[in-house]
Design a protein around this motif. Structure first.
Motif, short mmCIF file in Angstrom:
data_model
loop_
_atom_site.label_atom_id
_atom_site.label_comp_id
_atom_site.label_asym_id
_atom_site.label_seq_id
_atom_site.Cartn_x
_atom_site.Cartn_y
_atom_site.Cartn_z
N ASP A 162 1.03 -0.65 -0.12
CA ASP A 162 0.43 -0.14 -0.18
C ASP A 162 0.74 0.80 -0.30
OD1 ASP A 162 -1.77 1.54 0.56
OD2 ASP A 162 -2.83 0.35 1.51
N LEU A 164 0.21 4.31 0.28
CA LEU A 164 -0.60 5.68 1.30
C LEU A 164 0.80 5.26 2.32
CD1 LEU A 164 -2.32 8.19 1.99
CD2 LEU A 164 -3.85 6.62 2.11
N LYS A 165 0.34 3.56 2.96
CA LYS A 165 0.88 3.22 4.02
C LYS A 165 2.24 3.25 3.84
CE LYS A 165 -2.81 0.50 5.85
NZ LYS A 165 -4.10 -0.49 5.61
N VAL A 167 3.83 6.12 2.04
CA VAL A 167 4.24 7.58 2.57
C VAL A 167 4.18 8.14 3.61
CG1 VAL A 167 3.33 9.63 1.78
CG2 VAL A 167 3.44 8.34 0.88
N ILE A 168 2.56 7.36 4.96
CA ILE A 168 2.46 7.40 5.95
C ILE A 168 4.06 7.10 6.71
CG2 ILE A 168 1.33 7.05 7.86
CD1 ILE A 168 -1.10 7.39 6.47
N LEU A 171 6.74 9.29 6.67
CA LEU A 171 6.85 10.19 7.83
C LEU A 171 7.27 10.67 9.22
CD1 LEU A 171 3.38 11.35 5.59
CD2 LEU A 171 5.75 13.09 5.46
N ALA A 172 6.16 9.29 9.69
CA ALA A 172 6.52 9.21 10.86
C ALA A 172 8.26 8.68 10.61
CB ALA A 172 6.09 7.21 11.25
N ASN A 428 -0.61 -3.88 10.26
CA ASN A 428 -2.00 -3.43 9.06
C ASN A 428 -1.19 -3.05 8.17
OD1 ASN A 428 -4.28 -3.04 11.12
ND2 ASN A 428 -2.08 -2.67 12.80
N ASP A 429 0.07 -3.57 7.70
CA ASP A 429 0.81 -3.46 5.68
C ASP A 429 1.38 -1.94 5.98
OD1 ASP A 429 -1.07 -5.79 5.63
OD2 ASP A 429 -2.69 -4.97 4.63
N PHE A 430 2.05 -1.44 7.54
CA PHE A 430 2.26 -0.52 6.83
C PHE A 430 4.02 -1.55 6.37
CE2 PHE A 430 -1.17 1.82 9.19
CZ PHE A 430 -1.04 2.82 8.80
#
Lengths: 500, 156
Positions: A162, A164-165, A167-168, A171-172, A428-430
């Protein structure tokens, strides 16, 4: 020539050779046990390497990772359980070859192709890195800013899953990298009054937490399950390997070159190199219908690629100081603690060390043959080690390792926190890759940005007034365009699936 | 434990808000519009934006808020998680007081017995041998200051 001779005198000492062999044996155990990865092996090695000279430290990591990737093929072929993610793509192929009575050929091919792929990777590294370094010597803080940003963007694009995940996660990682005293203004950020956080969050407990503790949280509940026993005896490994290698020689070469190039992309590790190489081998095969039935062609190409990618990851790490994967991120950390900053200058100022690293790569890859042979012979014993014994030992080792870097219990708390974070992220697939690269690259991006902005007196256009800088900026913008387009497409697909 | 995207999205947004809130007091560099707060504010803003997107995606999904998607029974998972956390916390709190050799031996014995389910003697023997190896490698060879704790009076 002088620097090559200096490199040989650095490498061929009893302590470096002993470390190479010991680290290879350690990597062999770590890779052979399903669930323990090459990155985890590196994270566990770092506390020990902190106390070594730069070359033995790198030699230990290089040897352990190369051997772990190869050893990951053992449980794949014998138990149909990949030891590391890099072996997953051809696990079925090797297992089915074993069912056809060709287990020796399957494992022999794994080892020989990994060795050849590794050597191809080192040759590419030796040829490409100095050329790129000559070019990179002209870089200023503008180019380094864009390059680090490009590296992070690539990490999201190629980490899979994913976006989007991804990118998050990145950023984290950037937010975490900003904890501590700001290197430009000296102001404390996000320290919550803690003296321990003033120097920032140490990378070692972060790595041990994300790669070892989170894996233990995932695997330890399964350790009550009965251990699978290896039924197959491996007789005559390497018998019949030669003719197959000759038949698929282009597959080996293609896998090696492809693996090196993929490894050089930030965020793309051995597993991605292996998957792509297998897919390409299938696409160009004269008998693609045989793939997945115990056919050696894909296995040859992917085995060659996954080990070559380890060398490829060192290209951006040594030339720009930008890690290609978590393992090279650790290497950069180790080098910096020894007072060596990777970058184009290192090819001049530390030429013997760079040559010695290349030599260590070759030795580690050549060692794959004898140690791999012993591993095949002893596979039944290695795979019978109960995980219920192994996991508690790793847990204690992690705690001592996290403490050892800075001799503070605060780092053990950090390790626990990141272990829990890593577990939640994986569930959670991050992807964890972009986070760890962001923790490493965050200070590089920020310090180069601040340096450039001060130099340009606040004028943002200065970031794109040089040809190389604007090229890198356009490349970064294109990659972000692809990430956004991909994110929108996947969001639409997910929404459609959830409504159906 | 798998969460719906709206939960992870909201956690991301909250994190972004915290990053911005804690960056607002940071001063800019002299005669510049940029400073120590510039990057954190940009990152906080992006965390809010992307976290918001994830929340929106979660709101349009029918997935449950929390779901256990694992072959292992959830009770066993929680017990193991508790054991790992308890072991680490006990290590942090007890090693400075009691010392590494005793804490490591006791923790390892408990964990080995708990996870391998063989007899206590085997667990204790493995724990003593492993602690001794770690002590020699880290404490002696690598000079890591592992605390002897109450054994210090016995040894010296």
């Amino acid at each position: 020539m002088d620097s090559f001779l200096a490199a040989t005198t650095l490498v061929f000492t009893w302590d470096v050779m002993l470390i190479v062999i010991s680290a290879s044996v350690f990597g062999l155990f770590m890779g052979a046990i399903p669930g323990l990865t090459a990155t985890m092996a590196t994270a566990l090695l770092v506390p020990v390497t902190f106390f070594m000279e730069p070359l033995p430290a790198i030699a230990a990591i290089v040897s352990a990772t190369a051997m772990a990737i190869v050893a990951g093929d053992l449980p794949g072929a014998l138990l149909r359980m990949p030891g590391t993610p890099a072996s997953a793509v051809y696990t079925d192929e090797a297992y089915l070859m074993g069912k056809q009575g060709k287990i020796g050929v399957a494992l022999g091919l794994n080892i020989v192709c990994s060795m050849l792929g590794g050597i191809i990777g080192v040759v590419c590294l030796a040829m490409l890195a100095p050329l790129i370094a000559d070019f990179a010597i002209k870089f200023t803080s503008d180019e380094y800013f864009w390059l680090a940003l490009l590296g992070l963007s690539c990490a999201i694009l190629v980490s899979g899953g994913d976006r989007l995940k991804g990118v998050i996660s990145m950023l984290a990682g950037l937010a975490i990298s900003m904890v501590g005293m700001d290197s430009v203004s000296g102001q404390a950020r996000f320290t919550m009054g803690s003296y321990d956080l003033l120097a920032g969050i140490s990378i070692l407990p972060v790595l041990i937490g994300l790669f070892a503790i989170s894996e233990l949280i995932r695997r330890m509940p399964e350790s009550h399950n009965p251990q699978q026993e290896v039924q197959t005896r491996v007789k005559k490994p390497f018998a019949g390997v030669g003719p197959l290698l000759w038949k698929y020689k282009f597959g080996v070469a293609r896998g090696g070159v492809l693996g090196t190039l993929i490894g050089a992309l930030p965020g793309a590790g051995a597993d991605i190199a292996s998957w792509i190489s297998y897919a390409i081998a299938r696409k160009f095969s004269r008998s693609p219908e045989k793939f997945g039935t115990g056919h050696p062609e894909g296995l040859i190409s992917a085995s060659s690629a996954n080990n070559a990618s380890l060398s490829g990851a060192y290209i951006p790490a040594l030339v720009f100081g930008i890690p290609g994967d978590a393992i090279t991120a650790i290497i950069i950390g180790v080098l910096m603690t020894k007072g060596i900053t990777p970058g184009p200058d290192v090819f001049v100022s530390e030429a013997p060390l760079v040559n010695a690293i290349l030599l260590v790569f070759i030795i580690a890859n050549l060692l794959l043959l004898p140690l791999g042979f012993l591993a095949i012979k002893g596979a039944r014993h290695i795979l019978s080690i109960p995980s219920g014994v192994l996991f508690p030992l790793i847990l204690i080792f992690c705690m001592v390792g996290a403490f050892a870097a800075n001799n503070t219990m605060f780092d053990v708390w950090i390790m626990l926190a990141f272990g829990l974070l890593g577990y939640v992220m994986a569930e959670n697939d991050f992807p964890v890759g972009p986070l760890i690269l962001a923790v490493i690259l965050g200070p590089i991006i920020e310090s180069n940005f601040m340096r450039s902005i001060i130099k340009a007196n606040g004028d943002l256009t200065a970031f794109v007034d040089r040809p190389i800088a604007i090229t890198l900026a356009v490349a970064a913008a294109l990659i972000w365009g692809m990430i956004v387009a991909n994110g929108i497409a996947s969001s639409r697909t997910k929404s459609r699936l959830s409504f159906n | 434990m798998r969460s719906n995207d709206k939960i992870t999205g909201l956690v991301t947004v909250t994190f972004g808000v915290l990053v911005i809130t804690n960056s607002r007091g940071l001063a800019n560099l002299p005669q510049q519009d940029y400073g120590a707060g510039t990057f954190p504010i940009v990152i906080g803003g992006l965390l809010i934006a992307f976290g918001g997107l994830l929340t929106l995606r979660g709101l349009s999904s029918s997935a449950p808020l929390m779901v256990w998607v694992n072959d292992v029974p959830i009770k066993r998972f929680y017990l193991t998680l508790l054991a790992i956390i308890a072991a680490i916390v006990a290590y942090i709190l007890l090693v400075p007081v009691v010392g590494f050799p005793i804490v490591s031996t006791v923790l390892l014995s408990l964990l080995l017995y708990g996870f391998y389910r063989q007899n206590w003697t085997l667990a204790a023997c493995t724990a003593v041998a492993s602690t001794a190896v770690i002590w020699v490698v880290f404490g002696r060879l690598l000079q890591v200051p592992l605390e002897l704790g109450i054994l210090e009076k016995v040894v010296y």
